[in-house]
Design a protein around this motif. Structure first.
Motif, short mmCIF file in Angstrom:
data_model
loop_
_atom_site.label_atom_id
_atom_site.label_comp_id
_atom_site.label_asym_id
_atom_site.label_seq_id
_atom_site.Cartn_x
_atom_site.Cartn_y
_atom_site.Cartn_z
N THR A 167 0.85 -1.20 0.00
CA THR A 167 0.00 0.00 0.00
C THR A 167 0.88 1.24 0.00
O THR A 167 2.01 1.23 0.51
N TYR A 168 0.35 2.31 -0.57
CA TYR A 168 1.04 3.61 -0.57
C TYR A 168 0.02 4.70 -0.85
O TYR A 168 -1.11 4.42 -1.28
N ILE A 169 0.39 5.95 -0.60
CA ILE A 169 -0.44 7.11 -0.89
C ILE A 169 0.11 7.81 -2.12
O ILE A 169 1.31 8.10 -2.20
N ARG A 170 -0.76 8.03 -3.06
CA ARG A 170 -0.37 8.79 -4.25
C ARG A 170 -0.81 10.24 -4.02
O ARG A 170 -1.96 10.60 -4.19
N TRP A 171 0.17 11.08 -3.64
CA TRP A 171 -0.12 12.48 -3.33
C TRP A 171 -0.30 13.27 -4.64
O TRP A 171 0.45 13.11 -5.58
N GLY A 172 -1.33 14.10 -4.67
CA GLY A 172 -1.56 14.96 -5.82
C GLY A 172 -2.47 14.36 -6.89
O GLY A 172 -2.77 15.04 -7.87
N ARG A 173 -2.94 13.13 -6.72
CA ARG A 173 -3.85 12.52 -7.71
C ARG A 173 -5.05 11.88 -7.01
O ARG A 173 -4.96 11.46 -5.85
N LYS A 174 -6.18 11.78 -7.75
CA LYS A 174 -7.41 11.25 -7.19
C LYS A 174 -7.57 9.75 -7.42
O LYS A 174 -8.53 9.15 -6.94
N TRP A 175 -6.69 9.15 -8.17
CA TRP A 175 -6.81 7.72 -8.48
C TRP A 175 -5.42 7.11 -8.58
O TRP A 175 -4.42 7.82 -8.74
N CYS A 176 -5.38 5.77 -8.51
CA CYS A 176 -4.11 5.04 -8.56
C CYS A 176 -3.81 4.61 -9.99
O CYS A 176 -4.67 4.66 -10.87
N ASN A 177 -2.58 4.16 -10.20
CA ASN A 177 -2.12 3.81 -11.54
C ASN A 177 -2.60 2.41 -11.91
O ASN A 177 -2.02 1.40 -11.50
N ASN A 178 -3.66 2.33 -12.72
CA ASN A 178 -4.19 1.02 -13.12
C ASN A 178 -3.21 0.24 -13.99
O ASN A 178 -3.26 -1.00 -14.03
N ALA A 179 -2.34 0.95 -14.69
CA ALA A 179 -1.40 0.28 -15.59
C ALA A 179 -0.44 -0.63 -14.84
O ALA A 179 0.07 -1.60 -15.41
N THR A 180 -0.20 -0.35 -13.57
CA THR A 180 0.70 -1.19 -12.78
C THR A 180 -0.06 -2.23 -11.96
O THR A 180 0.56 -2.96 -11.19
N GLY A 181 -1.37 -2.29 -12.11
CA GLY A 181 -2.17 -3.22 -11.33
C GLY A 181 -2.61 -2.66 -9.99
O GLY A 181 -3.14 -3.40 -9.16
N ALA A 182 -2.41 -1.36 -9.75
CA ALA A 182 -2.79 -0.76 -8.47
C ALA A 182 -4.30 -0.51 -8.42
O ALA A 182 -4.91 -0.15 -9.42
N GLN A 183 -4.87 -0.71 -7.24
CA GLN A 183 -6.29 -0.47 -7.01
C GLN A 183 -6.46 0.75 -6.10
O GLN A 183 -5.69 0.93 -5.15
N THR A 184 -7.46 1.56 -6.39
CA THR A 184 -7.75 2.73 -5.57
C THR A 184 -8.62 2.31 -4.39
O THR A 184 -9.76 1.87 -4.57
N ILE A 185 -8.07 2.40 -3.18
CA ILE A 185 -8.83 2.07 -1.98
C ILE A 185 -9.83 3.18 -1.69
O ILE A 185 -11.01 2.93 -1.47
N TYR A 186 -9.37 4.41 -1.69
CA TYR A 186 -10.24 5.57 -1.55
C TYR A 186 -9.46 6.79 -2.03
O TYR A 186 -8.23 6.77 -2.14
N ASP A 187 -10.17 7.85 -2.35
CA ASP A 187 -9.53 9.12 -2.70
C ASP A 187 -9.97 10.18 -1.71
O ASP A 187 -11.01 10.06 -1.05
N GLY A 188 -9.17 11.25 -1.59
CA GLY A 188 -9.48 12.29 -0.60
C GLY A 188 -8.64 13.53 -0.81
O GLY A 188 -8.23 13.84 -1.94
N VAL A 189 -8.42 14.25 0.32
CA VAL A 189 -7.66 15.50 0.27
C VAL A 189 -6.47 15.39 1.23
O VAL A 189 -6.55 14.72 2.27
N ALA A 190 -5.37 16.06 0.88
CA ALA A 190 -4.20 16.10 1.76
C ALA A 190 -4.49 17.03 2.93
O ALA A 190 -5.09 18.10 2.76
N ALA A 191 -4.06 16.62 4.15
CA ALA A 191 -4.38 17.40 5.35
C ALA A 191 -3.19 17.42 6.30
O ALA A 191 -2.38 16.48 6.30
N ASN A 192 -3.12 18.50 7.14
CA ASN A 192 -2.06 18.64 8.15
C ASN A 192 -2.50 19.74 9.13
O ASN A 192 -3.56 20.34 8.97
N GLY A 193 -1.66 19.98 10.11
CA GLY A 193 -1.94 21.07 11.03
C GLY A 193 -1.71 22.43 10.38
O GLY A 193 -1.18 22.53 9.26
N HIS A 194 -2.12 23.50 11.12
CA HIS A 194 -1.94 24.86 10.58
C HIS A 194 -0.46 25.20 10.52
O HIS A 194 0.34 24.78 11.37
N TYR A 195 -0.08 25.96 9.50
CA TYR A 195 1.34 26.21 9.28
C TYR A 195 1.95 27.08 10.38
O TYR A 195 3.18 27.14 10.54
#
Length: 379
Positions: free
Chosen positions: A197-225
């Motif tokens: 498993t891994y997180i693909r930052w900056g994209r809404k879906w995983c790379n199907n060409a490599t056999g990867a499945q999208t578990i879920y998509d979302g938004v990047a989050a962190n504390g206030h700068y």
């Protein structure tokens, strides 16, 4: 005068003879006509009567299990009881049923009884041609178990194989190596992995060409700068959260924010999927690769090591060094996307590209002020 009278007498005599001949011929013709008119219908009647009697005898013989005489086989001869000659009847009777006794079936013709005679059996006929193969029958039941066979010869002992002069030591070692390699490959093909498993930052879906499945998509989050505490690692929050027990209101003030892109004029990212990226909320996707068990993010590379699969390429991003809180480095896809409803400049978590700085880093391998790429790999 006398000659004339003689001529008249001869002429009259000649005419008388011709008239008598004509009368005889006419009488014969009349008799023949009467015979045809009377005898032919009578003969036809007798034939019809004979056919009816034969059919009756056939039915009676069939009821008694006997083979009957066929009217179409009246090819031989009749023998009437009064000695008058008649034609012979040939009967189609199996040779094993023929005997030399007098026949017991009788017919009548014109009121005379006729005995149906059977001749002596003729010579055996020639063998007929072979018939066609019949249809395949149903499979029969299994037969009983067979007898146990004799014991086989004893196999060669291990010492005999290892000491065999037919296999040199080098070939023997090579054979052992081939067997071990084959067993290892079979193990690798049949082993079941949990998956990488891994997180693909900056994209809404995983790379199907490599056999990867999208578990879920979302938004990047962190504390206030500007926060000095709180979490420091980036999270991929699902677009649709699931709530547990909660109390609305501000109790802990430990907030999490969406992460916005902060890019300068010389941004290394492509702009095919979203433009402009400045101040827009970054997206992400959680990915699973079932047939591989390990994943790694390699900073400073664009290509994966040998025997590894490239999931995606990108550039390193993190918070600004002058901000109060610290965060981790993430590999953002080289052609990033943005969240549709996150276009406002809220300044929650912020992403900046990462550049190399000579000094502690070995230069000239690294270049001062150059944006660092990255690649995510699985195996």
């Amino acid at each position: 005068m006398e000659k004339v009278d003689l001529v008249h007498e001869m002429s009259a005599s000649h005419r008388g003879r011709h008239e008598r001949k004509f009368i005889v011929i006419e009488t014969v013709f009349v008799i023949f006509a009467v015979f045809v008119i009377v005898a032919v219908p009578l003969l036809g009647y007798q034939v019809i009567k004979l056919r009816a009697e034969v059919e009756i005898l056939q039915e009676e013989a069939a009821q008694h299990g006997k083979q009957t005489v066929s009217i179409d086989n009246l090819l031989s001869y009749f023998t009437p009881t009064d000695g008058v000659s008649a034609e012979r009847i040939k009967r189609d009777v199996p040779s094993d049923e023929i005997d030399t006794e007098e026949p017991k079936l009788h017919l009548t013709f014109s009121g005379l009884p006729i005995e149906l005679l059977r001749g002596l059996p003729g010579p055996a006929g020639r063998d007929g041609r072979d018939g066609r193969d019949g249809a395949t029958g149903a499979q029969g039941p299994p037969g009983p178990p067979g007898l146990m066979g004799p014991p086989g010869e004893a196999g060669a002992k291990e010492t005999e194989i290892s000491e065999s002069p037919l296999l040199p030591e080098e070939e023997k070692q090579a054979l052992i190596q081939d067997i071990e390699t084959y067993i290892y490959k079979q193990y690798k093909q049949n082993i079941t992995h949990g998956g990488a498993t891994y997180i693909r930052w900056g994209r809404k879906w995983c790379n199907n060409a490599t056999g990867a499945q999208t578990i879920y998509d979302g938004v990047a989050a962190n504390g206030h700068y500007t926060a000095h505490g709180g979490g420091g690692s980036y999270l991929c929050l699902p677009n649709m959260p699931q709530w547990g027990r909660y109390t609305d209101g501000e109790q802990s003030a430990n907030y999490i924010y969406g992460v916005e892109y902060k890019l300068h004029a010389n941004s290394p990212f492509l702009s095919d999927n979203s433009k402009p990226l400045q101040n827009q909320t970054a997206v992400c996707a959680a990915c699973l690769v079932e047939n591989r068990s390990s994943s790694i993010m390699v900073p400073g590379w664009l290509n994966c090591p040998a025997d590894w699969t490239t999931e995606y390429q990108g550039y390193l991003m993190s918070s600004h060094p002058t901000h109060a809180g610290r965060s981790t480095f993430v590999c953002v896809d080289e052609d990033p996307e943005a969240y549709t409803h996150g276009q406002a400049d809220e300044n929650g978590g912020l992403w900046y590209t990462v550049e190399s700085h000579c000094g502690s880093l070995p230069c000239p391998f690294y270049v001062q002020g150059r944006e660092l790429p990255c690649v995510v790999c699985t195996k």
